[in-house]
Design a protein around this motif. Structure first.
Motif, PDB file in Angstrom:
ATOM      1  N   ASN A 299       9.642  16.322 -25.764  1.00 45.02           N
ATOM      2  CA  ASN A 299       9.674  17.096 -24.309  1.00 45.02           C
ATOM      3  C   ASN A 299      10.746  18.177 -24.175  1.00 45.02           C
ATOM      4  OD1 ASN A 299       7.115  15.821 -23.550  1.00 45.02           O
ATOM      5  ND2 ASN A 299       8.515  13.995 -22.963  1.00 45.02           N
ATOM      6  N   VAL A 300      11.159  18.580 -25.281  1.00 49.83           N
ATOM      7  CA  VAL A 300      12.485  19.317 -25.178  1.00 49.83           C
ATOM      8  C   VAL A 300      12.005  20.651 -24.163  1.00 49.83           C
ATOM      9  CG1 VAL A 300      11.440  20.872 -27.255  1.00 49.83           C
ATOM     10  CG2 VAL A 300      13.991  20.854 -26.570  1.00 49.83           C
ATOM     11  N   LEU A 301      13.132  20.953 -23.241  1.00 49.05           N
ATOM     12  CA  LEU A 301      12.932  22.056 -22.225  1.00 49.05           C
ATOM     13  C   LEU A 301      13.668  23.499 -23.332  1.00 49.05           C
ATOM     14  CD1 LEU A 301      12.422  23.268 -19.909  1.00 49.05           C
ATOM     15  CD2 LEU A 301      14.690  22.891 -19.128  1.00 49.05           C
ATOM     16  N   ILE A 302      12.667  24.473 -23.452  1.00 48.70           N
ATOM     17  CA  ILE A 302      13.212  25.582 -24.355  1.00 48.70           C
ATOM     18  C   ILE A 302      13.150  26.918 -23.518  1.00 48.70           C
ATOM     19  CG2 ILE A 302      12.568  27.171 -26.381  1.00 48.70           C
ATOM     20  CD1 ILE A 302      11.007  24.783 -27.600  1.00 48.70           C
ATOM     21  N   THR A 303      14.200  27.658 -23.689  1.00 50.55           N
ATOM     22  CA  THR A 303      14.398  28.868 -23.138  1.00 50.55           C
ATOM     23  C   THR A 303      13.991  29.686 -23.945  1.00 50.55           C
ATOM     24  OG1 THR A 303      16.172  28.077 -21.436  1.00 50.55           O
ATOM     25  CG2 THR A 303      16.079  30.585 -21.865  1.00 50.55           C
ATOM     26  N   LEU A 304      12.801  30.507 -23.932  1.00 48.51           N
ATOM     27  CA  LEU A 304      12.066  31.186 -24.948  1.00 48.51           C
ATOM     28  C   LEU A 304      12.427  32.842 -24.463  1.00 48.51           C
ATOM     29  CD1 LEU A 304      10.675  30.457 -27.501  1.00 48.51           C
ATOM     30  CD2 LEU A 304       8.528  30.736 -26.309  1.00 48.51           C
ATOM     31  N   SER A 305      13.113  33.418 -25.405  1.00 51.30           N
ATOM     32  CA  SER A 305      13.112  34.850 -25.203  1.00 51.30           C
ATOM     33  C   SER A 305      12.058  35.753 -25.904  1.00 51.30           C
ATOM     34  CB  SER A 305      14.712  35.404 -25.497  1.00 51.30           C
ATOM     35  OG  SER A 305      15.068  35.290 -26.615  1.00 51.30           O
ATOM     36  N   PHE A 306      11.099  36.684 -25.400  1.00 51.95           N
ATOM     37  CA  PHE A 306      10.516  37.527 -26.373  1.00 51.95           C
ATOM     38  C   PHE A 306       9.947  38.621 -25.361  1.00 51.95           C
ATOM     39  CE2 PHE A 306       8.226  34.400 -23.725  1.00 51.95           C
ATOM     40  CZ  PHE A 306       7.155  34.672 -22.874  1.00 51.95           C
ATOM     41  N   GLY A 307       9.843  39.777 -25.917  1.00 50.50           N
ATOM     42  CA  GLY A 307       9.139  40.821 -25.170  1.00 50.50           C
ATOM     43  C   GLY A 307      10.121  41.356 -24.101  1.00 50.50           C
ATOM     44  N   GLY A 308      11.531  41.009 -24.252  1.00 50.48           N
ATOM     45  CA  GLY A 308      12.349  41.577 -23.203  1.00 50.48           C
ATOM     46  C   GLY A 308      12.359  40.742 -22.064  1.00 50.48           C
ATOM     47  N   ARG A 309      11.936  39.443 -22.138  1.00 50.66           N
ATOM     48  CA  ARG A 309      11.978  38.281 -21.046  1.00 50.66           C
ATOM     49  C   ARG A 309      12.262  37.134 -21.440  1.00 50.66           C
ATOM     50  NH1 ARG A 309       5.711  38.447 -21.030  1.00 50.66           N
ATOM     51  NH2 ARG A 309       5.205  36.384 -20.256  1.00 50.66           N
ATOM     52  N   GLU A 310      12.762  36.277 -20.462  1.00 53.18           N
ATOM     53  CA  GLU A 310      12.896  34.944 -20.808  1.00 53.18           C
ATOM     54  C   GLU A 310      12.037  33.939 -20.170  1.00 53.18           C
ATOM     55  OE1 GLU A 310      17.181  33.884 -20.583  1.00 53.18           O
ATOM     56  OE2 GLU A 310      17.429  34.556 -22.350  1.00 53.18           O
ATOM     57  N   GLU A 311      11.488  33.003 -20.693  1.00 56.07           N
ATOM     58  CA  GLU A 311      10.701  31.988 -19.754  1.00 56.07           C
ATOM     59  C   GLU A 311      11.056  30.570 -20.197  1.00 56.07           C
ATOM     60  OE1 GLU A 311       8.592  32.658 -17.596  1.00 56.07           O
ATOM     61  OE2 GLU A 311       7.847  34.782 -17.944  1.00 56.07           O
ATOM     62  N   LEU A 312      10.913  29.696 -19.380  1.00 59.24           N
ATOM     63  CA  LEU A 312      11.088  28.131 -19.640  1.00 59.24           C
ATOM     64  C   LEU A 312       9.958  27.639 -20.261  1.00 59.24           C
ATOM     65  CD1 LEU A 312      13.183  26.947 -16.813  1.00 59.24           C
ATOM     66  CD2 LEU A 312      13.906  27.179 -19.106  1.00 59.24           C
ATOM     67  N   VAL A 313       9.942  26.918 -21.282  1.00 64.50           N
ATOM     68  CA  VAL A 313       8.432  26.454 -21.832  1.00 64.50           C
ATOM     69  C   VAL A 313       8.927  24.823 -22.353  1.00 64.50           C
ATOM     70  CG1 VAL A 313       7.687  28.393 -22.436  1.00 64.50           C
ATOM     71  CG2 VAL A 313       8.782  27.274 -23.977  1.00 64.50           C
ATOM     72  N   ILE A 314       7.845  24.212 -22.281  1.00 65.16           N
ATOM     73  CA  ILE A 314       7.882  22.733 -22.936  1.00 65.16           C
ATOM     74  C   ILE A 314       6.649  22.684 -24.037  1.00 65.16           C
ATOM     75  CG2 ILE A 314       8.942  21.560 -21.201  1.00 65.16           C
ATOM     76  CD1 ILE A 314       6.475  20.328 -20.141  1.00 65.16           C
ATOM     77  N   PRO A 315       6.940  21.944 -25.282  1.00 69.12           N
ATOM     78  CA  PRO A 315       5.777  21.899 -26.224  1.00 69.12           C
ATOM     79  C   PRO A 315       4.792  21.152 -25.511  1.00 69.12           C
ATOM     80  CG  PRO A 315       7.911  21.299 -27.019  1.00 69.12           C
ATOM     81  CD  PRO A 315       8.216  21.379 -25.376  1.00 69.12           C
ATOM     82  N   LYS A 316       3.402  21.470 -25.497  1.00 71.00           N
ATOM     83  CA  LYS A 316       2.258  20.762 -24.993  1.00 71.00           C
ATOM     84  C   LYS A 316       1.428  20.090 -26.108  1.00 71.00           C
ATOM     85  CE  LYS A 316       0.763  19.264 -21.152  1.00 71.00           C
ATOM     86  NZ  LYS A 316       1.502  18.274 -20.285  1.00 71.00           N
ATOM     87  N   ALA A 317       1.411  20.815 -27.084  1.00 67.56           N
ATOM     88  CA  ALA A 317       0.577  20.293 -28.368  1.00 67.56           C
ATOM     89  C   ALA A 317       1.271  20.998 -29.536  1.00 67.56           C
ATOM     90  CB  ALA A 317      -0.867  20.944 -28.255  1.00 67.56           C
ATOM     91  N   VAL A 318       1.520  19.931 -30.688  1.00 64.54           N
ATOM     92  CA  VAL A 318       2.236  20.376 -31.805  1.00 64.54           C
ATOM     93  C   VAL A 318       1.323  19.835 -32.987  1.00 64.54           C
ATOM     94  CG1 VAL A 318       4.135  19.769 -33.153  1.00 64.54           C
ATOM     95  CG2 VAL A 318       4.487  19.859 -30.820  1.00 64.54           C
ATOM     96  N   GLN A 319       1.039  20.801 -33.676  1.00 62.65           N
ATOM     97  CA  GLN A 319       0.327  20.701 -35.001  1.00 62.65           C
ATOM     98  C   GLN A 319       1.083  20.536 -36.382  1.00 62.65           C
ATOM     99  OE1 GLN A 319      -3.252  23.176 -35.555  1.00 62.65           O
ATOM    100  NE2 GLN A 319      -3.560  23.376 -32.925  1.00 62.65           N
ATOM    101  N   ARG A 320       0.852  19.466 -37.095  1.00 65.88           N
ATOM    102  CA  ARG A 320       1.768  19.633 -38.168  1.00 65.88           C
ATOM    103  C   ARG A 320       1.130  19.223 -39.421  1.00 65.88           C
ATOM    104  NH1 ARG A 320       7.050  18.325 -37.065  1.00 65.88           N
ATOM    105  NH2 ARG A 320       7.791  17.614 -35.208  1.00 65.88           N
ATOM    106  N   ASP A 321       1.177  19.706 -40.400  1.00 69.33           N
ATOM    107  CA  ASP A 321       0.822  19.805 -41.715  1.00 69.33           C
ATOM    108  C   ASP A 321       0.686  18.154 -42.218  1.00 69.33           C
ATOM    109  OD1 ASP A 321       0.726  19.321 -45.177  1.00 69.33           O
ATOM    110  OD2 ASP A 321      -0.249  21.062 -44.605  1.00 69.33           O
ATOM    111  N   ALA A 322      -0.787  17.654 -42.271  1.00 75.40           N
ATOM    112  CA  ALA A 322      -0.923  16.344 -42.325  1.00 75.40           C
ATOM    113  C   ALA A 322      -0.229  15.701 -43.701  1.00 75.40           C
ATOM    114  CB  ALA A 322      -2.387  15.957 -42.660  1.00 75.40           C
ATOM    115  N   ILE A 323       0.083  16.401 -44.942  1.00 76.26           N
ATOM    116  CA  ILE A 323       0.677  16.065 -46.024  1.00 76.26           C
ATOM    117  C   ILE A 323       2.173  16.234 -45.794  1.00 76.26           C
ATOM    118  CG2 ILE A 323       0.781  16.093 -48.522  1.00 76.26           C
ATOM    119  CD1 ILE A 323      -2.209  16.915 -48.444  1.00 76.26           C
TER     120      ILE A 323
END
Length: 198
Positions: free
Chosen positions: A57-81
């Motif tokens: 549940n890491v809190l990420i300050t994401l900068s993109f498109g000239g702005r910053e937003e706080l986000v948390i991971p809600k779904a993480v898909q990983r390669d099964a192998i």
């Protein structure tokens, strides 16, 4: 809780081919959504994102498109192998906002002598917490518990400001009595007898 900053690139290309090219460059495709806004598709740096996700549940300050937003991971898909990141769903949050997340459940202490086995029924506990104060984990003491003992969600000590997001009587773990193994010879004899009878 962990708080990291990551610079992302807004992406215009979609589909499996585009996602494959992104991953070849050691980057991760992701989508940001929440607060009734249109989803934003971005590309994240692979190594930095992998390191960030080591904290639940890491809190990420994401900068993109000239702005910053706080986000948390809600779904993480990983390669099964290989285990590398395939895609992320990121939820927009605001400071002071309550969010519902699942927090890893850790145990500490030794069971009572006597051979009981600890059975974890909930590896992660659903809780509601302020977006910038999500606990990384909650710990339950199993010290001295005997076979037949059950720990309920309401028995788990939560940090201040964190509340249960599951029925308080939900069992999270229990101590069970190991089943005695029946001698294999008995089954064999019974099989021989039934064969002789037939």
């Amino acid at each position: 809780m962990a708080d990291v900053k990551i610079a992302a690139d807004v992406r215009e290309e979609f589909g499996k081919g585009a996602s494959r090219r992104i991953r070849v460059e050691n980057k991760v495709p992701a989508v940001i959504y929440g607060h009734g806004t249109d989803p934003v598709h971005v590309t994240l740096p692979g190594h930095e994102t992998m390191l960030a996700l080591k904290s639940a549940n890491v809190l990420i300050t994401l900068s993109f498109g000239g702005r910053e937003e706080l986000v948390i991971p809600k779904a993480v898909q990983r390669d099964a192998i290989r285990g590398h990141l395939v895609h992320l769903d990121l939820l927009l949050v605001k400071r002071g906002e309550k969010v519902t997340v699942e927090v890893p459940l850790h145990t500490e202490g030794e069971l009572a002598p006597g051979g009981g086995l600890l059975e974890v029924l909930l590896a992660a506990l659903p809780v509601e917490a302020e977006a910038t104060h999500i606990p990384e984990a909650v710990t339950v003491s199993v010290a001295g518990l005997e076979p037949g003992a059950t720990v309920l969600a309401k028995d788990v000590q939560l940090p201040k400001g964190t509340t249960l997001a599951v029925d308080e009587d939900t069992a999270v773990l229990q101590v069970v009595q190991p089943q005695a193994e029946e001698p294999a010879a008995e089954g064999g004899e019974a099989g021989e007898e039934s064969a002789a009878t037939a």
